[in-house]
Design an enzyme around this catalytic site. Sequence first.
Site, PDB file in Angstrom:
ATOM      1  N   LYS A  35       0.830  -1.212   0.000  1.00  0.00           N
ATOM      2  CA  LYS A  35       0.000   0.000   0.000  1.00  0.00           C
ATOM      3  C   LYS A  35       0.864   1.262   0.000  1.00  0.00           C
ATOM      4  O   LYS A  35       0.639   2.180  -0.778  1.00  0.00           O
ATOM      5  CB  LYS A  35      -0.917   0.026   1.245  1.00  0.00           C
ATOM      6  CG  LYS A  35      -1.967  -1.060   1.262  1.00  0.00           C
ATOM      7  CD  LYS A  35      -2.875  -0.940   2.473  1.00  0.00           C
ATOM      8  CE  LYS A  35      -2.147  -1.117   3.795  1.00  0.00           C
ATOM      9  NZ  LYS A  35      -1.506  -2.442   3.957  1.00  0.00           N
ATOM     10  N   THR A  36       1.833   1.272   0.893  1.00  0.00           N
ATOM     11  CA  THR A  36       2.688   2.454   0.986  1.00  0.00           C
ATOM     12  C   THR A  36       3.484   2.607  -0.312  1.00  0.00           C
ATOM     13  O   THR A  36       3.654   3.712  -0.825  1.00  0.00           O
ATOM     14  CB  THR A  36       3.621   2.328   2.207  1.00  0.00           C
ATOM     15  OG1 THR A  36       2.796   2.164   3.365  1.00  0.00           O
ATOM     16  CG2 THR A  36       4.470   3.560   2.376  1.00  0.00           C
ATOM     17  N   ASP A 220      -1.937   7.782   3.785  1.00  0.00           N
ATOM     18  CA  ASP A 220      -1.521   6.423   4.166  1.00  0.00           C
ATOM     19  C   ASP A 220      -2.166   6.087   5.516  1.00  0.00           C
ATOM     20  O   ASP A 220      -2.541   6.990   6.267  1.00  0.00           O
ATOM     21  CB  ASP A 220       0.012   6.383   4.295  1.00  0.00           C
ATOM     22  CG  ASP A 220       0.562   4.950   4.247  1.00  0.00           C
ATOM     23  OD1 ASP A 220      -0.233   3.998   4.080  1.00  0.00           O
ATOM     24  OD2 ASP A 220       1.795   4.788   4.366  1.00  0.00           O
ATOM     25  N   GLU A 221      -2.294   4.814   5.829  1.00  0.00           N
ATOM     26  CA  GLU A 221      -2.829   4.365   7.122  1.00  0.00           C
ATOM     27  C   GLU A 221      -4.171   5.045   7.425  1.00  0.00           C
ATOM     28  O   GLU A 221      -4.409   5.506   8.552  1.00  0.00           O
ATOM     29  CB  GLU A 221      -1.842   4.675   8.262  1.00  0.00           C
ATOM     30  CG  GLU A 221      -0.435   4.143   8.044  1.00  0.00           C
ATOM     31  CD  GLU A 221      -0.266   2.679   8.434  1.00  0.00           C
ATOM     32  OE1 GLU A 221      -1.268   2.024   8.812  1.00  0.00           O
ATOM     33  OE2 GLU A 221       0.871   2.193   8.338  1.00  0.00           O
ATOM     34  N   GLN A 251      -5.761  -3.295  10.651  1.00  0.00           N
ATOM     35  CA  GLN A 251      -4.655  -2.658  11.369  1.00  0.00           C
ATOM     36  C   GLN A 251      -5.089  -1.384  12.076  1.00  0.00           C
ATOM     37  O   GLN A 251      -4.252  -0.541  12.420  1.00  0.00           O
ATOM     38  CB  GLN A 251      -3.507  -2.343  10.411  1.00  0.00           C
ATOM     39  CG  GLN A 251      -2.848  -3.593   9.851  1.00  0.00           C
ATOM     40  CD  GLN A 251      -1.607  -3.248   9.039  1.00  0.00           C
ATOM     41  OE1 GLN A 251      -0.594  -2.798   9.572  1.00  0.00           O
ATOM     42  NE2 GLN A 251      -1.680  -3.452   7.740  1.00  0.00           N
ATOM     43  N   ARG A 604       4.992  -7.464  11.023  1.00  0.00           N
ATOM     44  CA  ARG A 604       6.201  -6.655  10.851  1.00  0.00           C
ATOM     45  C   ARG A 604       7.372  -7.531  10.441  1.00  0.00           C
ATOM     46  O   ARG A 604       8.388  -7.056   9.963  1.00  0.00           O
ATOM     47  CB  ARG A 604       6.591  -5.902  12.145  1.00  0.00           C
ATOM     48  CG  ARG A 604       5.602  -4.874  12.661  1.00  0.00           C
ATOM     49  CD  ARG A 604       5.152  -3.926  11.625  1.00  0.00           C
ATOM     50  NE  ARG A 604       3.865  -4.341  11.095  1.00  0.00           N
ATOM     51  CZ  ARG A 604       3.354  -3.883   9.942  1.00  0.00           C
ATOM     52  NH1 ARG A 604       4.013  -3.031   9.220  1.00  0.00           N
ATOM     53  NH2 ARG A 604       2.189  -4.313   9.505  1.00  0.00           N
TER      54      ARG A 604
HETATM   55  N1  LIG Z   1       5.356  -5.546  -6.482  1.00  0.00           N
HETATM   56  C1  LIG Z   1       6.299  -5.672  -5.560  1.00  0.00           C
HETATM   57  N2  LIG Z   1       7.431  -6.313  -5.846  1.00  0.00           N
HETATM   58  C2  LIG Z   1       8.398  -6.469  -4.915  1.00  0.00           C
HETATM   59  N3  LIG Z   1       8.321  -6.005  -3.640  1.00  0.00           N
HETATM   60  C3  LIG Z   1       7.210  -5.349  -3.305  1.00  0.00           C
HETATM   61  C4  LIG Z   1       6.149  -5.149  -4.233  1.00  0.00           C
HETATM   62  N4  LIG Z   1       5.175  -4.467  -3.592  1.00  0.00           N
HETATM   63  C5  LIG Z   1       5.616  -4.245  -2.339  1.00  0.00           C
HETATM   64  N5  LIG Z   1       6.839  -4.767  -2.159  1.00  0.00           N
HETATM   65  C6  LIG Z   1       7.638  -4.760  -0.918  1.00  0.00           C
HETATM   66  O1  LIG Z   1       6.871  -5.362   0.108  1.00  0.00           O
HETATM   67  C7  LIG Z   1       7.100  -4.725   1.355  1.00  0.00           C
HETATM   68  C8  LIG Z   1       5.788  -4.229   1.930  1.00  0.00           C
HETATM   69  O2  LIG Z   1       5.307  -3.115   1.177  1.00  0.00           O
HETATM   70  P1  LIG Z   1       4.594  -1.887   1.887  1.00  0.00           P
HETATM   71  O3  LIG Z   1       5.362  -1.483   3.076  1.00  0.00           O
HETATM   72  O4  LIG Z   1       4.306  -0.890   0.839  1.00  0.00           O
HETATM   73  O5  LIG Z   1       3.263  -2.620   2.342  1.00  0.00           O
HETATM   74  P2  LIG Z   1       2.022  -2.005   3.123  1.00  0.00           P
HETATM   75  O6  LIG Z   1       0.830  -2.589   2.496  1.00  0.00           O
HETATM   76  O7  LIG Z   1       2.146  -0.554   3.171  1.00  0.00           O
HETATM   77  O8  LIG Z   1       2.225  -2.656   4.551  1.00  0.00           O
HETATM   78  P3  LIG Z   1       1.631  -2.151   5.969  1.00  0.00           P
HETATM   79  O9  LIG Z   1       0.192  -2.504   5.958  1.00  0.00           O
HETATM   80  O10 LIG Z   1       2.381  -2.930   6.972  1.00  0.00           O
HETATM   81  O11 LIG Z   1       1.857  -0.671   6.027  1.00  0.00           O
HETATM   82  C9  LIG Z   1       8.075  -3.616   1.095  1.00  0.00           C
HETATM   83  O12 LIG Z   1       9.371  -4.076   1.397  1.00  0.00           O
HETATM   84  C10 LIG Z   1       7.908  -3.367  -0.381  1.00  0.00           C
HETATM   85  O13 LIG Z   1       9.068  -2.814  -0.942  1.00  0.00           O
HETATM   86 MG   LIG Z   2       2.305   0.815   4.782  1.00  0.00          MG
END
Ligand SMILES: Nc1ncnc2c1ncn2[C@@H]1O[C@H](COP(=O)(O)OP(=O)(O)OP(=O)(O)O)[C@@H](O)[C@H]1O
Ligand SMILES: [Mg+2]
Length: 717
Positions: A35-36, A220-221, A251, A604
């Site tokens: 997402k981020t 975000d969040e 979350q 995490r």
């Molecule tokens: N398409 C992709 N290919 C490779 N790595 C990815 C891809 N998408 C996300 N990632 C990696 O996966 C990990 C999680 O991504 P991110 O932090 O954006 O998730 P999130 O959904 O924001 O998580 P959270 O809910 O914990 O905030 C990061 O290390 C990111 O770089």
């Molecule tokens: Mg995130």
Amino acid sequence: MDVTSILDGLNKAQRDAVTAQNRALLVLAGAGSGKTRVLVHRIAWIIAMQNLSPHSIIAVTFTNKAAHEMKSRVESLLGRSASSMWIGTFHGLAHRLLRAHAMDAELPDTFQILDSDDQLRVIKRVMKEMNLDENEWPAKQAQWFINKQKDDGRRPADIQHYGDLFTSVHCNVYQQYQDACKIGGLVDFAELLLRAYELLRDNQHLREHYQQRFQHLLVDEFQDTNSIQYAWLKLISASDCAISIVGDDDQSIYGWRGAQIENIRRFAQEYDDVKTIRLEQNYRSTGAILKAANAVIANNQDRMGKNLWTEGGDGEPISVYAAFNEQEEARFIAARIKDWYEQGNSYRDCAILYRSNAQSRVLEEFLLQKQIPYRIYGGFKFFERAEVKDTMAYLRLMYNSQDDAAFERAVNTPPRGLGQKSIEKIRELAREKSVSLWESAWHAIEIKALSPKASKSLQGFLDLIKNGYEDFHDLPLSEQIQLTIESSNLMEMYAKEKGEKALARKENLAELAGAAREFDGDDYPDLSPMTAFLAHASLEAGETQADQYEDCVQLMTLHSAKGLEFPMVFIAGMEEKLFPHMMSMDEPEKLEEERRLAYVGITRAMKKLFLLYAEKRRLWGKDTYPAISRFIREIPAELKEEVRLNSQISQPMFNAFEHKDTTTDINGFKLGQIVEHPKYGSGVLLNFEGEGDQLRVQVNFETVGTKWLMMAYARLT
Ligand SMILES: Nc1ncnc2c1ncn2[C@@H]1O[C@H](COP(=O)(O)OP(=O)(O)OP(=O)(O)O)[C@@H](O)[C@H]1O
Ligand SMILES: [Mg+2]
């Protein structure tokens, strides 16, 4: 540049989200699904595709650190600066807005931010003036009431109280407190948000200005936004602005602070042309970690529902360790981290998470003992240390003599022979004339309201502040701080304390001057260095920037771990009453929030997760014998492995107890030996502690798992 390169490294659903043309975008997806990452790429995409200036973009993150990171990732995707973009936390952005339009917001230019300690102090004073008995009307409760009203967007006049005493009294306190803040030019955290909202709501000209400026708003969040934040987002995005939000209902962990998951549902209803995208592939964690997280959160009732999967293998099972007590828990973690480091890994890739800040002390002790560098993130609260706050009080007062909270703190620190009576007199005069303590202090001297001795020392204090400002304010900030520490005699006062503590204080003050150095540049064109620094101290409290280049283990509460990821994660204190927290166990809704916190914690971890619990823990000053947390029990057995210290286990585990020799005689037994217990049957003797009558042994039984027993009563054979 080739714009499409921004889409590299994204899957299909992520690309759809990044390139969506809709006016409202909702990405609802589980932890680690990117997402981020989507937000970062979307910002870069918008700028590059629409040839838009970063100036037209506003983005909200959960921490200041996340904001810095996001900005630099956008810049590296674009290959150019994005410094004109507004990016920060809700509080940070609200602050920026209020600084820019202090007059319209009816605030003095010099307004200061009150942290929650200062806020409580002001509330206490107000309640005292109202002659409210503190036993009957605790100030903390009033503080909670006031903040709750503000979070919901209510001023005293908006509160209905139908003769209900609780509400009407608190409503009065709210009013008095508000007046006191107005005199002092003080703004608490909740006020930042409310005031920024009112500023735009009531000022058409400004509202239109920002609505025109911001073409894109990204958040975000989102699951942790409260009512006033939501209302503020709606104001900014009311005209043509496109809005993109990402979040995860599983979350949402700030319900206690007024955050509302319902905002996600409201969003989908209240905006037109909403495109909803779900991301289901997790890129962060191993299969085992992800399955464990999914299994735990599945126990919650009210969910929007998602399905997370990973392409990666299961990886290592989740290690569960039953420690005898919290010391042993900490010792185990420290030993494990040392092993990991010695195998060529970095300390910074490990995190220790816990439910409550108080747990960090014991952990720190053992990390120190093993000489493992660590940083406490979130709980450290550098700017909340007494010596730092004392110094800041002087600075605040120099820059804003109306700041009563700062006056109260500085006037008798270090003690300068002003008794409670004299101070009460100053307060009384201030009350009568509706002026600040600063003004009333001058007045008190003038009309000889105080004893000659008190008058003299008060005069000394007032001159110190006044001259301090005149003499220092042209100097670089770090020097101003250094001079303040010296001229106030604070250093002298701390030096009188005993060894270690005095030293720590000295170091902290040196660090304070060091931290200020960053603000001597011209990174903050619209603020004076001191104003920028004081705001930083209030807003970034608790978020000390662990030096990125420093290799140290990260300690933090589960709450502050949101959004972060680490290859190896320890969650300490997985015990009923600690986690889930005692206060949340009886109400299903609160228990679900605890479970979401467990979900946040588990997710995490990227590669390796340890869950620890102690069979005995000193909690709130008492020895307790907690039960294992339900969140461990909710993880399917095939994903877990109990860490055993018998002869089959890997060598590194033994290092946890290197001070214990397997040949030591323990009342006729040895570590690793098979023993028989009348009730639990046979098991392996794993560990021991104490001696004589106090000797306790840890045995891993085939029937019931690991237990600690008093040797004197265990009847082992
Ligand atoms: N398409 C992709 N290919 C490779 N790595 C990815 C891809 N998408 C996300 N990632 C990696 O996966 C990990 C999680 O991504 P991110 O932090 O954006 O998730 P999130 O959904 O924001 O998580 P959270 O809910 O914990 O905030 C990061 O290390 C990111 O770089
Ligand atoms: Mg995130």
